[in-house]
Design a protein around this motif. Sequence first.
Motif, PDB file in Angstrom:
ATOM      1  N   ASP A 162       0.855  -1.205   0.000  1.00  0.00           N
ATOM      2  CA  ASP A 162       0.000   0.000   0.000  1.00  0.00           C
ATOM      3  C   ASP A 162       0.883   1.244   0.000  1.00  0.00           C
ATOM      4  N   ARG A 163       0.806   2.035  -1.076  1.00  0.00           N
ATOM      5  CA  ARG A 163       1.812   3.091  -1.242  1.00  0.00           C
ATOM      6  C   ARG A 163       1.275   4.362  -1.878  1.00  0.00           C
ATOM      7  N   HIS A 164      -0.054   4.496  -2.000  1.00  0.00           N
ATOM      8  CA  HIS A 164      -0.588   5.653  -2.715  1.00  0.00           C
ATOM      9  C   HIS A 164      -1.523   6.464  -1.812  1.00  0.00           C
ATOM     10  N   PRO A 165      -1.802   7.715  -2.175  1.00  0.00           N
ATOM     11  CA  PRO A 165      -2.628   8.601  -1.348  1.00  0.00           C
ATOM     12  C   PRO A 165      -4.055   8.102  -1.151  1.00  0.00           C
ATOM     13  N   LYS A 166      -4.624   8.539  -0.022  1.00  0.00           N
ATOM     14  CA  LYS A 166      -6.033   8.291   0.288  1.00  0.00           C
ATOM     15  C   LYS A 166      -6.704   9.667   0.327  1.00  0.00           C
ATOM     16  N   ILE A 167      -7.631   9.859  -0.596  1.00  0.00           N
ATOM     17  CA  ILE A 167      -8.266  11.171  -0.730  1.00  0.00           C
ATOM     18  C   ILE A 167      -9.678  11.108  -0.163  1.00  0.00           C
ATOM     19  N   GLY A 168     -10.054  12.071   0.689  1.00  0.00           N
ATOM     20  CA  GLY A 168     -11.389  12.090   1.299  1.00  0.00           C
ATOM     21  C   GLY A 168     -12.468  12.529   0.322  1.00  0.00           C
ATOM     22  N   ASN A 169     -13.614  12.957   0.874  1.00  0.00           N
ATOM     23  CA  ASN A 169     -14.722  13.430   0.045  1.00  0.00           C
ATOM     24  C   ASN A 169     -14.571  14.918  -0.258  1.00  0.00           C
ATOM     25  N   ASN A 170     -15.207  15.364  -1.335  1.00  0.00           N
ATOM     26  CA  ASN A 170     -15.304  16.791  -1.654  1.00  0.00           C
ATOM     27  C   ASN A 170     -13.946  17.483  -1.749  1.00  0.00           C
ATOM     28  N   VAL A 171     -13.002  16.847  -2.361  1.00  0.00           N
ATOM     29  CA  VAL A 171     -11.648  17.398  -2.486  1.00  0.00           C
ATOM     30  C   VAL A 171     -11.434  17.881  -3.925  1.00  0.00           C
ATOM     31  N   ILE A 172     -10.725  19.013  -4.065  1.00  0.00           N
ATOM     32  CA  ILE A 172     -10.307  19.465  -5.395  1.00  0.00           C
ATOM     33  C   ILE A 172      -8.786  19.519  -5.438  1.00  0.00           C
ATOM     34  N   ILE A 173      -8.199  19.003  -6.501  1.00  0.00           N
ATOM     35  CA  ILE A 173      -6.736  19.122  -6.653  1.00  0.00           C
ATOM     36  C   ILE A 173      -6.455  19.755  -8.008  1.00  0.00           C
ATOM     37  N   TYR A 174      -5.762  20.899  -7.974  1.00  0.00           N
ATOM     38  CA  TYR A 174      -5.533  21.660  -9.202  1.00  0.00           C
ATOM     39  C   TYR A 174      -4.394  21.065 -10.031  1.00  0.00           C
ATOM     40  N   ALA A 175      -4.233  21.645 -11.206  1.00  0.00           N
ATOM     41  CA  ALA A 175      -3.376  21.067 -12.252  1.00  0.00           C
ATOM     42  C   ALA A 175      -1.926  20.836 -11.817  1.00  0.00           C
ATOM     43  N   ASN A 176      -1.406  19.679 -12.222  1.00  0.00           N
ATOM     44  CA  ASN A 176       0.017  19.379 -12.157  1.00  0.00           C
ATOM     45  C   ASN A 176       0.560  19.188 -10.758  1.00  0.00           C
ATOM     46  N   SER A 177      -0.304  19.043  -9.773  1.00  0.00           N
ATOM     47  CA  SER A 177       0.227  18.748  -8.443  1.00  0.00           C
ATOM     48  C   SER A 177       0.513  17.266  -8.311  1.00  0.00           C
ATOM     49  N   THR A 178       1.503  16.982  -7.445  1.00  0.00           N
ATOM     50  CA  THR A 178       1.991  15.621  -7.307  1.00  0.00           C
ATOM     51  C   THR A 178       1.850  15.204  -5.857  1.00  0.00           C
ATOM     52  N   LEU A 179       0.950  14.263  -5.596  1.00  0.00           N
ATOM     53  CA  LEU A 179       0.771  13.748  -4.236  1.00  0.00           C
ATOM     54  C   LEU A 179       1.366  12.348  -4.181  1.00  0.00           C
ATOM     55  N   LEU A 180       2.316  12.159  -3.275  1.00  0.00           N
ATOM     56  CA  LEU A 180       3.036  10.887  -3.280  1.00  0.00           C
ATOM     57  C   LEU A 180       2.983  10.205  -1.931  1.00  0.00           C
ATOM     58  N   GLY A 181       2.853   8.894  -1.962  1.00  0.00           N
ATOM     59  CA  GLY A 181       2.924   8.085  -0.762  1.00  0.00           C
ATOM     60  C   GLY A 181       1.561   7.845  -0.145  1.00  0.00           C
ATOM     61  N   ASN A 182       1.574   6.962   0.880  1.00  0.00           N
ATOM     62  CA  ASN A 182       0.334   6.568   1.554  1.00  0.00           C
ATOM     63  C   ASN A 182      -0.081   7.652   2.542  1.00  0.00           C
TER      64      ASN A 182
END
Lengths: 296, 296, 296, 296, 296, 296
Positions: E235-255
């Motif tokens: 298990d190595r990737h992000p956990k995103i909650g509800n009602n989230v916005i992520i704008y262009a070209n951002s990099t979220l790494l890891g659990n």
Amino acid sequence: MQHIIQQLSEIEQLKNICHEQGNSVSMPSVEVLGNIVQITRSLLFPGYFGEAAINEQTLIYHIGIQVERLQRLLAQQIKSGLCFEGTQSCSEQLDTVAQQKAQAFIEQLPDIRKQLQTDVVAAYNGDPAAKSYGEVIFCYPAIRAISNYRIAHALLQLDVPLIPRIIAEMAHSETGIDIHPGATIGNYFTIDHGTGVVIGETAVIGNNVKLYQGVTLGAKSFPLDEAGNPIKGIDRHPKIGNNVIIYANSTLLGNIHVGDGAIIGGNIWVDKDVPAGAKLRQNPNPTSLHSAGGNL
Amino acid sequence: MQHIIQQLSEIEQLKNICHEQGNSVSMPSVEVLGNIVQITRSLLFPGYFGEAAINEQTLIYHIGIQVERLQRLLAQQIKSGLCFEGTQSCSEQLDTVAQQKAQAFIEQLPDIRKQLQTDVVAAYNGDPAAKSYGEVIFCYPAIRAISNYRIAHALLQLDVPLIPRIIAEMAHSETGIDIHPGATIGNYFTIDHGTGVVIGETAVIGNNVKLYQGVTLGAKSFPLDEAGNPIKGIDRHPKIGNNVIIYANSTLLGNIHVGDGAIIGGNIWVDKDVPAGAKLRQNPNPTSLHSAGGNL
Amino acid sequence: MQHIIQQLSEIEQLKNICHEQGNSVSMPSVEVLGNIVQITRSLLFPGYFGEAAINEQTLIYHIGIQVERLQRLLAQQIKSGLCFEGTQSCSEQLDTVAQQKAQAFIEQLPDIRKQLQTDVVAAYNGDPAAKSYGEVIFCYPAIRAISNYRIAHALLQLDVPLIPRIIAEMAHSETGIDIHPGATIGNYFTIDHGTGVVIGETAVIGNNVKLYQGVTLGAKSFPLDEAGNPIKGIDRHPKIGNNVIIYANSTLLGNIHVGDGAIIGGNIWVDKDVPAGAKLRQNPNPTSLHSAGGNL
Amino acid sequence: MQHIIQQLSEIEQLKNICHEQGNSVSMPSVEVLGNIVQITRSLLFPGYFGEAAINEQTLIYHIGIQVERLQRLLAQQIKSGLCFEGTQSCSEQLDTVAQQKAQAFIEQLPDIRKQLQTDVVAAYNGDPAAKSYGEVIFCYPAIRAISNYRIAHALLQLDVPLIPRIIAEMAHSETGIDIHPGATIGNYFTIDHGTGVVIGETAVIGNNVKLYQGVTLGAKSFPLDEAGNPIKGIDRHPKIGNNVIIYANSTLLGNIHVGDGAIIGGNIWVDKDVPAGAKLRQNPNPTSLHSAGGNL
Amino acid sequence: MQHIIQQLSEIEQLKNICHEQGNSVSMPSVEVLGNIVQITRSLLFPGYFGEAAINEQTLIYHIGIQVERLQRLLAQQIKSGLCFEGTQSCSEQLDTVAQQKAQAFIEQLPDIRKQLQTDVVAAYNGDPAAKSYGEVIFCYPAIRAISNYRIAHALLQLDVPLIPRIIAEMAHSETGIDIHPGATIGNYFTIDHGTGVVIGETAVIGNNVKLYQGVTLGAKSFPLDEAGNPIKGIDRHPKIGNNVIIYANSTLLGNIHVGDGAIIGGNIWVDKDVPAGAKLRQNPNPTSLHSAGGNL
Amino acid sequence: MQHIIQQLSEIEQLKNICHEQGNSVSMPSVEVLGNIVQITRSLLFPGYFGEAAINEQTLIYHIGIQVERLQRLLAQQIKSGLCFEGTQSCSEQLDTVAQQKAQAFIEQLPDIRKQLQTDVVAAYNGDPAAKSYGEVIFCYPAIRAISNYRIAHALLQLDVPLIPRIIAEMAHSETGIDIHPGATIGNYFTIDHGTGVVIGETAVIGNNVKLYQGVTLGAKSFPLDEAGNPIKGIDRHPKIGNNVIIYANSTLLGNIHVGDGAIIGGNIWVDKDVPAGAKLRQNPNPTSLHSAGGNL
């Protein structure tokens, strides 16, 4: 399967039936020749073949573009034919030769069209079922076969090898009408239905002749050369005059003459000259009065 | 090549052989009509044509989808046919007319299927080489040609121009069997082998008739109108009774009657009525006793 | 259209004409069989069919790859044929059976090639219009039809159902020549032009025989079984000796014998034995001296 | 599977996601639109796209034929787009409207070509790896994307619905460059590499602007209407002056202004106006001196 | 070239990069899988994909026929996938397994459709440029990519190997959006523009999340096993909650965890948890006041 | 439309954007080059691409046949490229040159395969989601892009013009990964996900380097020549050492050096040298504590 692969690949097994191709030479392509015929038909009968919308304004663009494609594709195929025949080495000089022959063919298209116009009229007049010239051009196998013949004949007269024969065979397969490109055929020629018609290499047909399905203008016997093989290219097929009708399934064989205006009934075998104006028919058929089973 | 392009584009040269298309009107498409025949075959003989897996559950979906496609494609082509004929202006009202004709055709499919079922039985019973109904449906050219005929005949009776003729010619090209859509043919009809068979526009064929390859039911002479042209559409083809067999390559010409149960041998020319139950055959052929060369 | 869809889908209407397919079983594919014939031709006559450039170095790769493709595609189709016939359940054991039959067929290719070589020689020698063996192989419909026959015959002898018949019908549609896969045909066999030729299931043809277009070697009458149906598979076609020529449109019917060296003229009906060396021809045709209209 | 088929077919389940088509109305076709783009490219850059051989003599035929095809296909698709949008009933009057819009588009092709010529110059001058104008036209994704944009933009200004968007998405899928047809873009525009570039509906770009891959000219926040939904069509994207360069992966959001001659470095987030001549760059990145594992 | 052919064929050279296929086993086919996706789209969004005319009457036939085709093609491909993976011998029992998995997938289509309906609504509401649900379904790359993801995810949960990955890569190639089939994604999910988006195998995304182009939900470092190779499947990737916005070209790494309602600005690197409701943005970018050349 | 056709055909309008083709010279064909790439992939990774069944027995036939096809098609395309470039006249001597270059390329295939084997290992080891080498070869866009790069690079080194660039663009369009054929790349190279990666013409990459999606190795500023145009071909891209990792969306510009073992975090702009072993990351991002609307 290794042994079979070996066996099928043994060079000595392949005498006469393997065609080795040179480096940048390809076999004539039946598919491309099909295209060439389609393009030529669209030049001869604009608006009937090809998907484009033809009208007075756009006509010249269609003609222009198709002439250019025809020139390009036909030159290729003529070169392939010349290389296949192999009487000259398949060098780059053949490119020029092929270009010239293709161009010379295209120069003849207006004349070919004029002749085909007479064939369309003949087919229309000769068939009470024909509703319009358009229907004749679009649907009648005779027009397809005669178009291919007139195309192939022109190419043969330009000394193009193999290609005319393939074009004739394409019509043969499509329509069942087998006209050798070497035959000589006049104007206002038509064939009704046509399946099974055979017209041989040295046959000559006058103007306003109508053949029905199954008629053969063939060869009967071939003089042999000293080795016992038939002599190639000898004159051996019928010569048909003007205004002749030949009904279904009759077989005319040999270098015989059928005079102007003759009418030949169906299902007969003719290997002698037929005088002008003659009307030939099969002997009357006896009705069998005594017959046992459900069959003859 | 500019001069040739000009020459080929001259309007006066194009009389009778150029088809100008209206704006949103296309020529009938042989390719689409091929599809239409394929779809219709798949409706008539489910599971034999088309790649899909048919079983009791899925059958209705296949039928449903193919009926819808058939309605759509056929209406298009009927419209193209109506515009081609050009007796009415090619307006949008033709859309409605074409829709109605397509629908009326589809309504007849169950009856067409019933007739074809009898033809399948006739082909199977008439050929000792036939192994199963399935083989007959899937492989026999007669079934293909008769299917196309029955489809084309139904369309012709709905006054659809041109399209029936093209469908008939497609079968002609594929099988060598040329049945005019105008002919009238009963049940349990079969044709063995079939290459070269011709059945004319005004021919009438009863029930349980069998033709062999090369049989012609044709026209002999056409009365001319005042201008010297054949009168179109006149009744000019044979009328064949029930339970008749006609052997290979015989030619029956003119509006003659062949009575019930007659059997006509091969390679004969018939231009007179044949009474019921008659058995006709060719005159015996003499064996030539004296003949020099390798040929006749 | 709902009622038509319902009607077309009623199971009771579909007796004999609906083919239900099992789960992972598909119908034989005419398209794939076309490929198989193309591949086989490219193995038999390397360099003539297929787009690749063949020479001594590359030959074995072409042979190898095509043998592998042939094995794969043919086994599939054989399985489909076995399932279609349905005398065995279409289980997975059929996979093995089909593999074996495909392999056994491929083992025969060298012998088939040897026979076809003799046919090519016969066609070349028999036609004064033929320019080279290459032209014969590439263009002559006879070679296509005889190739398909020899392929189909080999498959039939391996008890492959349906597939041989489809392969024969493909040649029939392409060339108008209809040779039943069950017929037995010797070496140096050729057919000139060919449209309309029919050779029946139990016909036997010797060596060095030449047929012209429209020749039928057919059946005349079929004995019926107790139910009044023709008895399947009975011997009912002509037996032709060696060195025989049969001219165009003649019809030979029944289990008759034509002796060695016989020559049979065109347009005749033959239902009796023909002695060796005989030369048969049609009765001479009377010229009608009195004839009114423009026709016979 | 019957229950699943039923379930998937329940009308109430299909709200918003099922598109019912009228009788003679078809969906816009991605395949035909691909053709339209290809034809238009061949008109804008003769000799680069399309297989034909272009030279001074043949040029006008190619142009003529392609203009005619474009008129025909584009009018069809425009009609499909108008019917899809469905604000007017999909009657036959739309045929005329669609014809007119197609014609109006074609009238603009010479101007579109002039603009694209400046884009080709910009791409060539802006890339030291570019070897010739020809290479740029034939290979550079920027030219493909900008061509599609200029085509789509012209169609959108003619109030053609849906079609412009599909054309833009085709370029997006092919090149990774997503330019909304509504954007306004000056001359001498180029994009290097281009994957990931986004240019929004209300963006305005001056002359001589260069973008690198991954640059976004997007929207940041959308005012909501009373129902809480974003207000459609509001002005929300950046306005870029003349002579601006924006480096890779920078994100410019909102209705901001970037002054003439500004240079914006890569990987930065810009949501405020940028003055003319400004040079923006990312904060310097710290080198981490202490780091345990094999990764950051 | 013989030595190169030899060299390229040496078995020892081929370790790890040659795939030997069993007898009746074929590789998964990207072409057939493309068909499968197309069929599934036409089931999920009737009337948008596929050429057929859908309306209330015909709907069920389309659904029926497509379900049947899907079952057949998907079972084939699943079998190919199982054979490719090769953990079981590729026996005939796999046929049954594959049939069952295909059926189980089809059973889920109604639920997949329900989820995709929410995604369509999200895309429409989230884009002021969107004109209708129809436009979103027909044109938006996000809908294509998310459809493929939901299809691939369902197949992966049925333990189908390889196939889900290929389906995901097809969307990746078409749209530039790379969603691993293993990711878990809630309802009302949308991606704007999308090129460059990456969502990793163990990522989890809540409801009502919106991503912009170029956003990565990736892995940062991989723990190694004893052999120094990355441990698979951790298990190595992000956990995103509800009602989230992520704008262009951002990099979220890891659990890492991103809390409900968070908004993450563009072009930033995030490798730590983000609390609920947080709003992250890049450091402001300095304008360089002194800069010599034409570039930064 | 006549005036538009005239206008679009005016020669003076066509400067720089019209490509006139010589007589027997065709443009490079994107379709044929697609074939060439497919063939080369099937030689490099036997059994994965192409439909044929590979095993130890058949392998050499497949290799043999594909080598022959490759030689033939590639020589054609190389000639087209040479003619397009037009620095030499497009004479027949180019045939020989093209043949030689094609052959020289094929000679390198074993070495190219060895390098690609290391890339496959790198991709497999570098992705915990990878299940097998086979999955990597068959599905991973990185392998497709790197294969095309290694092919294109080899052709470029043989001084083949244009063709390498087209091959690179094909991978760019398919995968979003844009590697210039001029770049120099060591062994064990991999790219994860890959969309948006750009590697410039003069970039050099050592062994065992891993890039993530969106990484640019680009140029920053171009020295101008006296005419104010960028100097072509100048060394302007990063030099990357061994064992380097660069995370998603980072932009490295200019002729800078990145030392062995460096790790560069995501979303950063690097235009200065990076020492060996360095670990760079973006400045931490402030969480905004005060924010009004629904957005940033």
